[in-house]
Motif scaffolding. Structure first.
Motif, PDB file in Angstrom:
ATOM      1  N   UNK A 415     -37.747 -11.328 -49.858  1.00  0.00           N
ATOM      2  CA  UNK A 415     -38.986 -10.997 -49.576  1.00  0.00           C
ATOM      3  C   UNK A 415     -39.338 -12.268 -48.532  1.00  0.00           C
ATOM      4  N   UNK A 416     -40.290 -11.754 -47.449  1.00  0.00           N
ATOM      5  CA  UNK A 416     -40.995 -12.970 -46.654  1.00  0.00           C
ATOM      6  C   UNK A 416     -42.302 -13.163 -47.429  1.00  0.00           C
ATOM      7  N   UNK A 417     -42.444 -14.069 -48.295  1.00  0.00           N
ATOM      8  CA  UNK A 417     -43.411 -14.406 -48.947  1.00  0.00           C
ATOM      9  C   UNK A 417     -44.450 -15.402 -48.140  1.00  0.00           C
ATOM     10  N   UNK A 418     -45.656 -14.928 -47.953  1.00  0.00           N
ATOM     11  CA  UNK A 418     -46.775 -15.876 -47.273  1.00  0.00           C
ATOM     12  C   UNK A 418     -47.128 -16.935 -48.213  1.00  0.00           C
ATOM     13  N   UNK A 419     -47.352 -18.010 -47.515  1.00  0.00           N
ATOM     14  CA  UNK A 419     -48.159 -19.099 -48.254  1.00  0.00           C
ATOM     15  C   UNK A 419     -49.628 -18.677 -48.280  1.00  0.00           C
ATOM     16  N   UNK A 420     -50.274 -19.053 -49.429  1.00  0.00           N
ATOM     17  CA  UNK A 420     -51.726 -18.702 -49.692  1.00  0.00           C
ATOM     18  C   UNK A 420     -52.563 -20.037 -49.013  1.00  0.00           C
ATOM     19  N   UNK A 421     -52.910 -20.051 -47.846  1.00  0.00           N
ATOM     20  CA  UNK A 421     -53.864 -20.859 -46.968  1.00  0.00           C
ATOM     21  C   UNK A 421     -55.079 -20.634 -47.056  1.00  0.00           C
ATOM     22  N   UNK A 422     -55.724 -21.405 -47.918  1.00  0.00           N
ATOM     23  CA  UNK A 422     -57.175 -20.880 -48.088  1.00  0.00           C
ATOM     24  C   UNK A 422     -58.216 -21.277 -46.896  1.00  0.00           C
ATOM     25  N   UNK A 423     -57.853 -22.292 -46.095  1.00  0.00           N
ATOM     26  CA  UNK A 423     -58.301 -22.587 -44.742  1.00  0.00           C
ATOM     27  C   UNK A 423     -58.261 -21.255 -43.769  1.00  0.00           C
ATOM     28  N   UNK A 424     -57.014 -21.042 -43.746  1.00  0.00           N
ATOM     29  CA  UNK A 424     -56.586 -20.103 -42.802  1.00  0.00           C
ATOM     30  C   UNK A 424     -57.339 -18.695 -43.128  1.00  0.00           C
ATOM     31  N   UNK A 425     -57.278 -18.116 -44.219  1.00  0.00           N
ATOM     32  CA  UNK A 425     -57.864 -17.046 -44.742  1.00  0.00           C
ATOM     33  C   UNK A 425     -59.255 -17.080 -44.541  1.00  0.00           C
ATOM     34  N   UNK A 426     -59.792 -17.982 -44.834  1.00  0.00           N
ATOM     35  CA  UNK A 426     -61.225 -18.169 -44.609  1.00  0.00           C
ATOM     36  C   UNK A 426     -61.988 -17.884 -43.330  1.00  0.00           C
ATOM     37  N   UNK A 427     -60.857 -18.380 -42.196  1.00  0.00           N
ATOM     38  CA  UNK A 427     -61.272 -18.278 -40.841  1.00  0.00           C
ATOM     39  C   UNK A 427     -60.509 -16.864 -40.123  1.00  0.00           C
ATOM     40  N   UNK A 428     -60.095 -16.046 -41.034  1.00  0.00           N
ATOM     41  CA  UNK A 428     -59.433 -14.914 -40.636  1.00  0.00           C
ATOM     42  C   UNK A 428     -60.407 -13.792 -39.950  1.00  0.00           C
ATOM     43  N   UNK A 429     -61.722 -13.668 -40.020  1.00  0.00           N
ATOM     44  CA  UNK A 429     -62.473 -13.043 -39.330  1.00  0.00           C
ATOM     45  C   UNK A 429     -62.719 -11.486 -39.941  1.00  0.00           C
ATOM     46  N   UNK A 430     -63.333 -10.783 -39.232  1.00  0.00           N
ATOM     47  CA  UNK A 430     -63.413  -9.431 -39.689  1.00  0.00           C
ATOM     48  C   UNK A 430     -62.941  -8.241 -38.585  1.00  0.00           C
ATOM     49  N   UNK A 431     -62.091  -8.801 -37.503  1.00  0.00           N
ATOM     50  CA  UNK A 431     -61.602  -7.568 -36.695  1.00  0.00           C
ATOM     51  C   UNK A 431     -60.790  -6.726 -37.219  1.00  0.00           C
ATOM     52  N   UNK A 432     -60.924  -5.684 -38.260  1.00  0.00           N
ATOM     53  CA  UNK A 432     -59.807  -5.028 -38.623  1.00  0.00           C
ATOM     54  C   UNK A 432     -59.415  -3.818 -37.861  1.00  0.00           C
ATOM     55  N   UNK A 433     -58.128  -3.469 -37.919  1.00  0.00           N
ATOM     56  CA  UNK A 433     -57.479  -2.376 -37.219  1.00  0.00           C
ATOM     57  C   UNK A 433     -58.205  -1.196 -37.663  1.00  0.00           C
ATOM     58  N   UNK A 434     -58.130   0.168 -36.707  1.00  0.00           N
ATOM     59  CA  UNK A 434     -58.777   1.267 -36.957  1.00  0.00           C
ATOM     60  C   UNK A 434     -58.142   1.938 -38.439  1.00  0.00           C
ATOM     61  N   UNK A 435     -56.849   1.800 -38.416  1.00  0.00           N
ATOM     62  CA  UNK A 435     -55.923   2.121 -39.644  1.00  0.00           C
ATOM     63  C   UNK A 435     -56.465   1.564 -40.798  1.00  0.00           C
ATOM     64  N   UNK A 436     -56.815   0.271 -40.970  1.00  0.00           N
ATOM     65  CA  UNK A 436     -57.209  -0.299 -42.224  1.00  0.00           C
ATOM     66  C   UNK A 436     -58.481   0.233 -42.385  1.00  0.00           C
ATOM     67  N   UNK A 437     -59.488   0.396 -41.588  1.00  0.00           N
ATOM     68  CA  UNK A 437     -60.987   0.672 -41.703  1.00  0.00           C
ATOM     69  C   UNK A 437     -60.985   2.234 -42.474  1.00  0.00           C
ATOM     70  N   UNK A 438     -59.905   3.026 -41.844  1.00  0.00           N
ATOM     71  CA  UNK A 438     -60.031   4.390 -42.141  1.00  0.00           C
ATOM     72  C   UNK A 438     -59.343   4.656 -43.662  1.00  0.00           C
TER      73      UNK A 438
END
Length: 762
Positions: A415-438
């Motif tokens: 598995x390609x397991x991501x590190x949980x970087x709190x700083x990066x996740x806080x700055x991720x924003x809210x630009x979600x792809x259409x498939x995620x929103x639907x």
């Protein structure tokens, strides 16, 4: 004539050199014991783990017969026996390669059985000591193979027995090499006592456990061939849409539509919709429709053992549609069938690209009990080594098998397991792809506004404003843990009753999985995409076997939240669980020490546990900070390397100073506990030892005092002689001494030595 000379010079015609023949019955018997333990260890370790025939135990009496035969004919050439042994070994090798072609996958048992067969054949010709050495090595190799297969502590007694037998075998073998013969051992000249043997055994076992405990668990080089069971034939019409879970009585919901097959062997009272009782063995969440109006508890039962480079949440199935009293997979027919190579068990899986830093984690799963045809893996799996020719992956990234996961099945995943970087996740924003929103913002209209109001009310209780989605998810997760309770006696929901609404405004709590459902819907109500994911917690880690022991009661549901360009990350709102599900940590080289301490802490008093736990946390945080600092320096190139060397030198110097201070403090404490006269004498000895004039163990105090007249100034030697004679009179005569006068003499010695050092420097 020529032929007779050739036969005379042939190796087959030469008698075995007398000095190589091994006559020790005790050595032969113990070597046979090592071989027997090796064969038994393979059978015991493979029981319930992988396919191994119990017929392998027949090798024990057969090899014993061969050992007796070789003892009786140890001085014969045995040409015919050697010929038949060679033929038998060729046949065993041919059978070995045939099995490799027919059963590709985990070859450890196949190799172990080949070694067992070769050892049986080899046991009929053991005239020399080196032939016994081959048998010893085969026993050790069999033990090593068993160690790689073993998943329980049932293998441990055999390992200790092997060590107990191996110690005298090594002694006898060394004695034989020296040509001392077997009579010396029997006479007791070289025979260690039982107590010494037990002490040596305990020492070796203790050192081995300490080395195992403190050995860093580094990722190392990743081999690309992992344990997997033999190929399982499957039907040709596999589409990946059906889920076979015995937790549901049948595949019919109340409306008559199919929601996953209940083709298991256990007939339960659960059903896809409406009130019901959970199955006592199978988890109800592994189905196309998850009915959370079921009540009851499961009986604990081990379902699998997992060997993983890092702890994790063994993810099984994800849901996207909330039904009011459970969850459904709206795109169940949107599955992709993947076929593996005909020459390898490797299947490549599609994964979503992300910006998150990640690490590849290898996991191996061994099924102890039957599971549905859903494949547990860590998120995100990129490679799968599975015994079927094809598998399926659904739109939520869950893996499905053509068959139910049977007891004894083994498979591996990378598995390609991501590190949980709190700083990066806080700055991720809210630009979600259409498939995620639907798909991941769906909330029933009738509960949307009250749930949103309750969510904003909880967020408003934060002492600091929450401006990003990651902090909002964390805060809501913690709020549910603290403000709501698990209610085992929760009544059934009415047909028109909503789970989330009842949880928040009525019962103020519910079943453990209900917490994750409520968190998912609350996040969706404030436009944060989330989904419900069912799987297994990491289970109980066994520090001696290295496996996570996972039970059916370790199955539960968590919430996964989507962060743009970083992917999905889990949150666990269930009271009693960690806020963040088991996940990849930055530094895990010494994680086994922490896990061993957690196991040991359950047996110790709470104050001692708190003290040691604080020290371990402080030490681990310090090591982690040092590692991060050195990594940052290495990224600077040669300048960083030079700075790192300078920093390491400075730290080493500080550590040396600390060591000197501790040693001086310990010496001072020891001196304070001595009688005054002896304390002055010991201080004098310490002072002269620092000047290179230390007392030897063979010297008496008077002799040492006389020697100082030849090696130091007369004034210092005279003062030392007075202190020495005073010490002797006190020590052996009990006479009281003038401590003030002796203290002045000690001061004279120190001042004289310092003045000499100053003159030397000038």
């Amino acid at each position: 004539m020529v032929a007779s000379r050739w036969l005379a010079s042939s190796p087959l015609a030469r008698p075995i050199p007398p000095d190589e023949i091994e006559d020790s019955r005790l050595l032969r018997g113990l070597v046979q014991g090592l071989v027997t333990l090796g064969i038994c260890s393979v059978v015991v370790a493979a029981a319930g783990v992988t396919a191994a025939s119990w017929w392998n135990l027949l090798a024990i009496p057969l090899s014993a017969v061969g050992a007796v035969f070789s003892w009786q004919r140890r001085r014969d050439r045995n040409i015919a026996i050697k010929f038949f042994i060679a033929i038998g070994m060729l046949m065993a090798l041919a059978a070995f390669f045939a099995r490799l072609v027919e059963e590709p996958g985990d070859t450890r048992i196949v190799l172990a059985e080949l070694l067992v067969q070769l050892q049986v054949l080899h046991s009929f010709d053991l005239p020399r000591r080196k032939d016994l050495g081959y048998s010893m090595m085969i026993g050790l190799i069999l033990l090593g193979v068993a160690a790689t297969i073993s998943q329980t502590l049932a293998f441990a007694p055999l390992l200790v027995l092997f060590l107990a037998v191996a110690i005298p075998v090594l002694g006898l073998d060394y004695q034989s090499r020296l040509g001392l013969g077997s009579t010396t051992w029997a006479g007791g000249k070289l025979r260690p006592t039982l107590g010494r043997l037990a002490a040596l055994l305990a020492l070796v076992v203790g050192l081995g456990l300490l080395i195992f405990l403190f050995l860093p668990r580094l990722p190392g080089y990743q081999i690309q061939s992992f344990p997997v069971s033999s190929v399982i034939d499957t039907p040709g019409d596999f589409s990946g849409e059906d889920i076979l879970n015995s937790a549901y009585r049948n595949n019919q919901g109340d409306d008559g539509e199919g929601f996953g097959e209940g083709a298991g062997t256990i007939q339960s009272q659960g059903k896809a919709t409406g009130p019901g009782v959970v199955d006592t063995v199978s988890y109800y969440g592994f189905n196309q429709r998850m009915n959370q109006n079921l009540r009851g508890t499961m009986t604990p039962q081990v379902v699998m053992r997992v060997r993983s480079q890092a702890p994790g949440f063994w993810r099984v199935l994800a849901f996207d549609t909330y039904t009011g009293q459970g969850w459904d997979i709206s795109r169940n027919d949107d599955t992709q069938t993947l076929q593996r190579s005909r020459f390898s068990a490797q299947t490549f899986l599609p994964i979503d690209p992300t910006l998150a830093r990640h690490r590849e984690v290898v996991q191996t799963y061994t099924l102890v009990s039957e599971l549905p045809n859903l494949i547990p893996v860590m998120y995100q799996a990129k490679e799968l080594y599975f015994p079927t020719r094809e598998v399926a992956i659904d739109a939520e990234g869950s893996l499905r098998s053509p068959v139910i996961l049977q007891e004894g099945m083994t498979y591996s995943a990378v598995s390609r397991v991501p590190y949980r970087d709190r700083t990066q996740l806080r700055a991720a924003g809210t630009k979600y792809p259409p498939g995620i929103r639907s798909h991941y913002l769906q909330v029933p209209e009738e509960i949307l506004e009250p749930v949103r109001a309750k969510t904003e009310e909880l967020l408003a209780t934060s002492p600091t404003p929450l401006t990003d989605n990651y902090e909002k998810a964390l805060y809501l997760t913690q709020a549910l843990k603290q403000r709501y309770t698990i209610q085992p006696e929760l009544p059934f929901f009415n047909p028109d009753q909503d789970l989330v609404e009842s949880f928040l405004f009525g019962t103020e709590g519910g079943y453990p999985d209900h917490f994750s459902t409520v968190l998912t819907i609350m996040l969706r109500s404030i436009d944060i995409p989330a989904r419900l994911v069912a799987g297994f917690g990491e289970g109980d880690f066994n520090p001696f076997t290295g496996f996570y022991v996972v039970r059916n009661t370790d199955a539960y549901a968590i919430t996964e939240v989507y962060f743009p360009q970083h992917g999905w990350f889990g949150f666990d709102p269930i009271p009693g669980h960690e806020l963040i599900p088991p996940s990849l940590k930055e530094n895990e080289a010494f994680s086994l020490v922490r896990r061993f301490w957690n196991w040991l802490a359950g047996w110790l008093p709470s104050p001692l546990v708190g003290l040691v736990d604080g020290l371990i946390t402080l030490l681990s945080d310090g090591i982690a900070s040092l590692v991060r600092s050195f990594n940052a320096l290495l990224n600077l190139g040669w300048i960083g390397i030079m700075l790192g060397i300078a920093l390491a030198t400075a730290l080493g110097f500080v550590a040396w100073l600390v060591f000197l201070g501790l040693r001086r403090g310990w010496r001072y404490r020891q001196l304070r506990q001595l009688p005054p006269t002896e304390r002055l004498y010991q201080q004098m000895l310490t002072w002269f030892a620092h000047q290179g004039l230390g007392k030897t163990p063979a010297e008496t105090p008077i002799e040492y005092g006389q020697r100082l007249y030849q090696q130091t100034k007369t004034q210092s030697a005279q003062a030392a002689n007075e202190i020495t004679h005073a010490y002797v009179r006190w020590r052996y005569g009990g006479e009281p001494q003038n401590l003030d006068y002796l203290g002045k003499k000690l001061k004279t010695i120190r001042q004289s030595s310092r003045s000499r050092q100053l003159l030397t420097r000038r």
